[in-house]
Design a protein around this motif. Structure first.
Motif, PDB file in Angstrom:
ATOM      1  N   SER A  87       0.833  -1.199   0.000  1.00 41.78           N
ATOM      2  CA  SER A  87       0.000   0.000   0.000  1.00 41.78           C
ATOM      3  C   SER A  87       0.868   1.249   0.000  1.00 41.78           C
ATOM      4  O   SER A  87       0.583   2.212  -0.717  1.00 41.78           O
ATOM      5  CB  SER A  87      -0.932   0.009   1.219  1.00 41.78           C
ATOM      6  N   LEU A  94      -1.694   6.606  -6.523  1.00 45.76           N
ATOM      7  CA  LEU A  94      -3.136   6.561  -6.262  1.00 45.76           C
ATOM      8  C   LEU A  94      -3.731   7.962  -6.245  1.00 45.76           C
ATOM      9  O   LEU A  94      -3.148   8.895  -5.677  1.00 45.76           O
ATOM     10  CB  LEU A  94      -3.407   5.888  -4.914  1.00 45.76           C
ATOM     11  N   ALA A  98      -8.828   7.370  -3.486  1.00 46.98           N
ATOM     12  CA  ALA A  98      -9.093   6.171  -4.292  1.00 46.98           C
ATOM     13  C   ALA A  98      -9.428   5.003  -3.373  1.00 46.98           C
ATOM     14  O   ALA A  98      -8.824   4.846  -2.316  1.00 46.98           O
ATOM     15  CB  ALA A  98      -7.867   5.830  -5.147  1.00 46.98           C
ATOM     16  N   ASP A  99     -10.408   4.179  -3.772  1.00 48.18           N
ATOM     17  CA  ASP A  99     -10.766   3.005  -2.987  1.00 48.18           C
ATOM     18  C   ASP A  99      -9.724   1.916  -3.249  1.00 48.18           C
ATOM     19  O   ASP A  99      -9.458   1.566  -4.395  1.00 48.18           O
ATOM     20  CB  ASP A  99     -12.165   2.530  -3.410  1.00 48.18           C
ATOM     21  N   ALA A 100      -9.143   1.399  -2.189  1.00 44.46           N
ATOM     22  CA  ALA A 100      -8.175   0.304  -2.345  1.00 44.46           C
ATOM     23  C   ALA A 100      -8.733  -0.930  -1.645  1.00 44.46           C
ATOM     24  O   ALA A 100      -9.409  -0.822  -0.625  1.00 44.46           O
ATOM     25  CB  ALA A 100      -6.827   0.700  -1.769  1.00 44.46           C
ATOM     26  N   TYR A 101      -8.433  -2.086  -2.214  1.00 45.87           N
ATOM     27  CA  TYR A 101      -9.085  -3.318  -1.778  1.00 45.87           C
ATOM     28  C   TYR A 101      -8.200  -4.207  -0.906  1.00 45.87           C
ATOM     29  O   TYR A 101      -8.421  -5.412  -0.841  1.00 45.87           O
ATOM     30  CB  TYR A 101      -9.620  -4.080  -2.994  1.00 45.87           C
TER      31      TYR A 101
ATOM     32  N   GLU B 226      -2.500  -0.310  -9.431  1.00 39.97           N
ATOM     33  CA  GLU B 226      -3.605  -0.840 -10.248  1.00 39.97           C
ATOM     34  C   GLU B 226      -4.216  -2.078  -9.591  1.00 39.97           C
ATOM     35  O   GLU B 226      -5.424  -2.246  -9.539  1.00 39.97           O
ATOM     36  CB  GLU B 226      -3.107  -1.169 -11.672  1.00 39.97           C
ATOM     37  N   THR B 229      -6.436  -1.160  -6.553  1.00 46.18           N
ATOM     38  CA  THR B 229      -7.683  -0.435  -6.807  1.00 46.18           C
ATOM     39  C   THR B 229      -8.627  -1.209  -7.735  1.00 46.18           C
ATOM     40  O   THR B 229      -9.685  -0.703  -8.095  1.00 46.18           O
ATOM     41  CB  THR B 229      -7.387   0.956  -7.417  1.00 46.18           C
TER      42      THR B 229
END
Lengths: 248, 248
Positions: A87, A94, A98-101, B226, B229
């Protein structure tokens, strides 16, 4: 059977270590071999903390359930699933907000599996160099305290520890389930395990009797029933969510 | 560096296979070597389904994201975390209505790690015998359909697939992060990864340029942004809960 397979078949957990340190070059070779394991989409979502400080090892031996070999092994490796470094590395690319998973169950599996594959490669490298190893799941007994002690950040968690050092006495090798209990053909066959499992109960009963001079003979299936009904480390889900994992 | 470490350092994923089958004796040797990996409390909470049926492999190649090598490899191994066999084996020793903790996050980690350690041992055994392998995380793309297709029961799930077969062309080896990016000393040091990660961006940019005749040069950190996200396999949490995992 080639030499490599012969070595794999010789594996046994080592819990009694010679105090001589693992040289730096060996440690780096062990970790570098770990890194060559496959990694999902090249994320390399794991870290390893090599604990050699005697006071830290002493604390960890208490936190993992008073396992003396965590203190007496020359180096204690703490293998972490780690989406924190990833991350941080990605941050510059990013969009703000921004949505990060990293918080998904999928990412949790990726990081946990990455850590396990690397660790197993490292274990095999270490064994090929004459070291003995022992995985320590007890690192999850008091995982919050371990995380604080070692400064493990959010989006990372210690999956297991691993004692590494020269063995100072021979250790026994526990038999495994018959191949047919774990190997299915084309489709999962829930029935096929039964025969091999019954056979394994007898194998393990004989093994336990032999290892304990007849004092123990609990069948494997009964030990498994005890394992399943023991409320073991029920703090894990809450801990993992606090760490930013398994949110969706 | 001894021969075993040298083999580990030579690992590369193989995605192009000779069609000749993997003999039964080799398959059993590969799985038996997998079984010798460490397992938490001897639970051996994994199974492996060896898929050789051409029609099944064809369906799986579609379900894993149209990966042709899932069909063309002679044997496709589906490695499952499996608390189902364990629960069945324990049943005879359980009081009616006894609470069992197969549904805890802790048990989920145990089974997932057990599957990964066994698979990595098997991968190494296969490679030592001249086979090439490739892990297939795409098995989780349409995991419910895969589970139905292969008859995988509750309290078990396919963690990843693995193509196995004789390589029919040489494949490249992707460089890894510098050791110093993943190896911490005594405590996790969030800062220490930065230098090695920047160095790795350059390494991977060079590698990508070389592999694509200059067409690609995306830095690793951008690829990771990438990856993070991308809403990847967000069905996993619901799927796992339906399977009886991660309830507490």
């Amino acid at each position: 059977m080639n030499e490599m397979v012969a070595q794999l078949m010789q594996h046994r957990s080592v819990r009694s270590f010679d105090p001589s340190p693992v040289p730096e070059a060996d440690l780096r070779e062990i970790v570098a071999a770990g890194q060559m394991a496959s990694t999902s989409s090249n994320v390399q979502a794991y870290s390893v903390i090599a604990v050699t400080d005697p006071a830290l090892k002493r604390e960890l031996s208490v936190l993992t359930g008073n396992q003396a070999y965590v203190e007496s092994c020359p180096v204690f490796l703490v293998w972490c699933a780690d989406l924190n470094r990833l991350s941080g590395a990605a941050e510059a690319h990013l969009e703000p907000g921004a949505d990060a998973y990293a918080d998904s169950a999928e990412s949790f599996i990726v990081a946990t599996v990455d850590a396990a594959l690397a660790a197993q490669n490292a274990a095999i490298a270490a064994e090929s160099m004459g070291y003995g190893i022992c995985y320590i799941g007890g690192i999850r007994n008091r995982i919050e305290e371990v995380s604080n002690l070692l400064g493990i950040p959010g989006l990372a968690y210690p999956v297991f520890g691993m004692c590494v050092g020269l063995p100072d006495q021979p250790s026994g090798q526990r038999p495994r389930l018959p191949v047919e209990a774990v190997l299915h053909r084309n489709r999962y066959d829930a029935e096929k395990g039964r025969g091999p499992v019954a056979e394994y109960d007898e194998t393990m009963t004989r093994y336990l009797r032999m290892r304990t001079d007849g004092r123990k003979s609990t069948p494997w299936t009964r030990i498994m029933a005890e394992w399943l009904t023991r409320p073991n480390r029920l703090h894990m889900l809450e801990y993992l969510k606090k760490r930013g994992f398994l949110k969706r």
